[in-house]
Design a protein around this motif. Structure first.
Motif, PDB file in Angstrom:
ATOM      1  N   ALA A  35       0.817  -1.216   0.000  1.00 49.07           N
ATOM      2  CA  ALA A  35       0.000   0.000   0.000  1.00 49.07           C
ATOM      3  C   ALA A  35       0.845   1.257   0.000  1.00 49.07           C
ATOM      4  N   ASP A  36       1.952   1.270   0.739  1.00 47.71           N
ATOM      5  CA  ASP A  36       2.748   2.493   0.821  1.00 47.71           C
ATOM      6  C   ASP A  36       3.354   2.872  -0.523  1.00 47.71           C
ATOM      7  N   VAL A  37       3.681   1.877  -1.358  1.00 45.61           N
ATOM      8  CA  VAL A  37       4.217   2.162  -2.690  1.00 45.61           C
ATOM      9  C   VAL A  37       3.127   2.750  -3.575  1.00 45.61           C
ATOM     10  N   ARG A 265       3.863  -4.992   6.904  1.00 41.11           N
ATOM     11  CA  ARG A 265       3.910  -4.530   5.520  1.00 41.11           C
ATOM     12  C   ARG A 265       3.534  -5.638   4.543  1.00 41.11           C
ATOM     13  N   GLN A 266       3.874  -6.870   4.851  1.00 42.05           N
ATOM     14  CA  GLN A 266       3.498  -7.978   3.975  1.00 42.05           C
ATOM     15  C   GLN A 266       1.994  -8.223   4.013  1.00 42.05           C
ATOM     16  N   ARG A 267       1.349  -7.881   5.117  1.00 40.17           N
ATOM     17  CA  ARG A 267      -0.089  -8.100   5.275  1.00 40.17           C
ATOM     18  C   ARG A 267      -0.920  -6.908   4.816  1.00 40.17           C
ATOM     19  N   THR A 268      -0.289  -5.744   4.672  1.00 36.65           N
ATOM     20  CA  THR A 268      -1.037  -4.527   4.357  1.00 36.65           C
ATOM     21  C   THR A 268      -1.148  -4.337   2.849  1.00 36.65           C
ATOM     22  N   THR A 269      -2.384  -4.342   2.362  1.00 37.18           N
ATOM     23  CA  THR A 269      -2.641  -4.201   0.930  1.00 37.18           C
ATOM     24  C   THR A 269      -3.636  -3.066   0.713  1.00 37.18           C
ATOM     25  N   TRP A 270      -4.389  -3.122  -0.380  1.00 38.70           N
ATOM     26  CA  TRP A 270      -5.279  -2.016  -0.739  1.00 38.70           C
ATOM     27  C   TRP A 270      -6.322  -2.504  -1.730  1.00 38.70           C
TER      28      TRP A 270
END
Length: 411
Positions: A35-37, A265-270
């Motif tokens: 998501a951050d990217v 971060r591996q679990r956070t998506t969008w």
């Protein structure tokens, strides 16, 4: 006379499928973009879609350290989306897709079972998405047929020679996008899956880098082409289209090259969608990849059979929802069951089974143990020391059903 009636039937079917207001869905999985990217890089096409609807942060990976913990791996995530269940149910643990449990039905099968005349499509670099996950033509997957299939380009080394830089995968994604846009514009399948791979390949090679940012920009242009095809259908055929774009996993915090674990971060998506009437669930909670399947089902008016619905881990992101976030744990002589209420009226029926026959294609026998006010948000289920060691608990509320498992032998 028979031929006459058959012709009338066929013409009537075509008229029904082509009528203004027909509901159509496209879901797009763009591989491996945290998501951050996505939030850092310029994505005008996704922004335009989100302006019509919504951008949401989301999650993958199931319950961390729980029975549904799910590897943040590509094919695992795809199948969580398709079936609305975590890996403890659908049984796809890696990209080899060894033994999918087809008893947990995917959205293509559910649609075709209810609406055999509706058309489905898969656009992908590799064939496994269609042949193994959707289960195109497999008896064990329901013998459904994918009507429009464009995939397997990774095997075509003549038109897409494999270069060391990996640019061939970008060219394949361009082909996949072109196939999808043309088919959507000209054929308008009722349910389409588009898969784009290049971003994941770049991230594995370069990690967090300008190369990954550039790959995301290329992806955004490709999604824009698909969105233009959808807008063409909306304008010229007055169809009602839903598009959902998401990713299958994030990346590691240290380099951005790896994934598969359970770090934040591996679990956070969008997710990005053009739908602008998302419900309160998405307002107060972070949606998960498993929520996309029941959302598509609700949009397409697919009625999930009750035995299947009791297994679905996702929550519809549109329409009324009564309860979310089921939890259960063992206390002395009881199991403490809780939920979060999104409405204050009605009751929750608490049903329990002590078997898991569903995973082998049989039905579990659920017993009603209590019916309590929805707003109560908890209930202690009495048990004895000699009782079963495994419990499947289903909470049936007026507008949705959620489930949770308890294994007394698991700490």
């Amino acid at each position: 006379m028979f031929k006459y009636f058959f012709l009338i039937f066929c013409l009537a079917s075509k008229m029904v499928l082509a009528q203004p207001g027909s509901k159509k869905v496209v879901f797009v999985i763009v591989d491996g973009i945290p998501a951050d990217v996505l939030e850092r890089v310029s994505t005008p096409s996704l922004d335009a879609i989100a302006k019509s609807g919504k951008y949401l942060r989301a999650t993958v990976g199931g319950e961390k350290n729980g029975y549904s913990e799910t590897p943040t791996i590509s094919a695992v995530g795809y199948n969580s989306l398709l079936t609305g269940t975590w890996v403890n149910k659908h049984n796809v643990w890696g990209n080899d897709i060894k033994e999918p449990n087809y008893h947990y039905k995917n959205i293509f099968r559910l649609l075709k079972n209810q609406y055999p005349l509706k058309k489905v499509a898969v656009f992908s670099s590799w064939t496994d998405n269609r042949t193994k996950l959707v289960g195109d033509g497999l008896p064990e997957a329901g013998n459904i047929k994918v009507d429009y299939a464009f995939d397997g380009y990774e095997l075509d080394t003549i038109n897409f020679p494999h270069d060391k830089q990996g640019q061939y995968m970008h060219l394949i994604d361009e082909k996949v996008t072109s196939d999808a846009a043309q088919t959507i514009q000209n054929k308008a399948p009722d349910l389409s899956w588009v898969y784009l791979e290049y971003t994941d390949d770049v991230a594995h090679k370069f990690g967090d880098s300008k190369e990954l940012d550039e790959a995301v920009i290329l992806m955004d242009k490709q999604v824009g082409n698909i969105w233009e095809a959808i807008q063409y259908r909306q304008k010229n055929f007055k169809e009602d289209w839903l598009i959902v774009i998401t990713t299958d996993h994030g990346r590691d915090e240290q380099t951005g090259k790896g994934h598969g674990g359970q770090s934040l971060r591996q679990r956070t998506t969008w997710m990005v969608t053009n739908y602008n009437k998302l419900n309160n669930y998405t307002r107060y909670y972070t949606p998960a990849i498993v929520d996309i399947m029941p959302t598509i089902a609700r949009f397409l008016n697919v009625k999930i059979p009750i035995n299947d619905l009791r297994e679905v881990d996702g929550i519809p992101m549109m329409g009324p929802v009564s309860i979310v976030h089921a939890q259960a744990y063992q206390v002395p002589n009881a199991i403490d069951v809780s939920w979060r209420a999104l409405e204050q009226w009605g009751t929750v029926k608490i049903k329990v089974a002590t078997t898991n026959y569903y995973k082998t294609g049989q039905a579990d026998e659920y017993k009603l143990v209590a019916e309590v006010p929805l707003s109560q948000q908890h209930y202690q289920l009495p048990i004895k020391d000699s009782a079963a060691s495994f419990y499947k608990i289903v909470l049936e509320a007026p507008n949705n059903i959620i489930n949770v498992w308890v294994n007394k032998n698991t700490k």
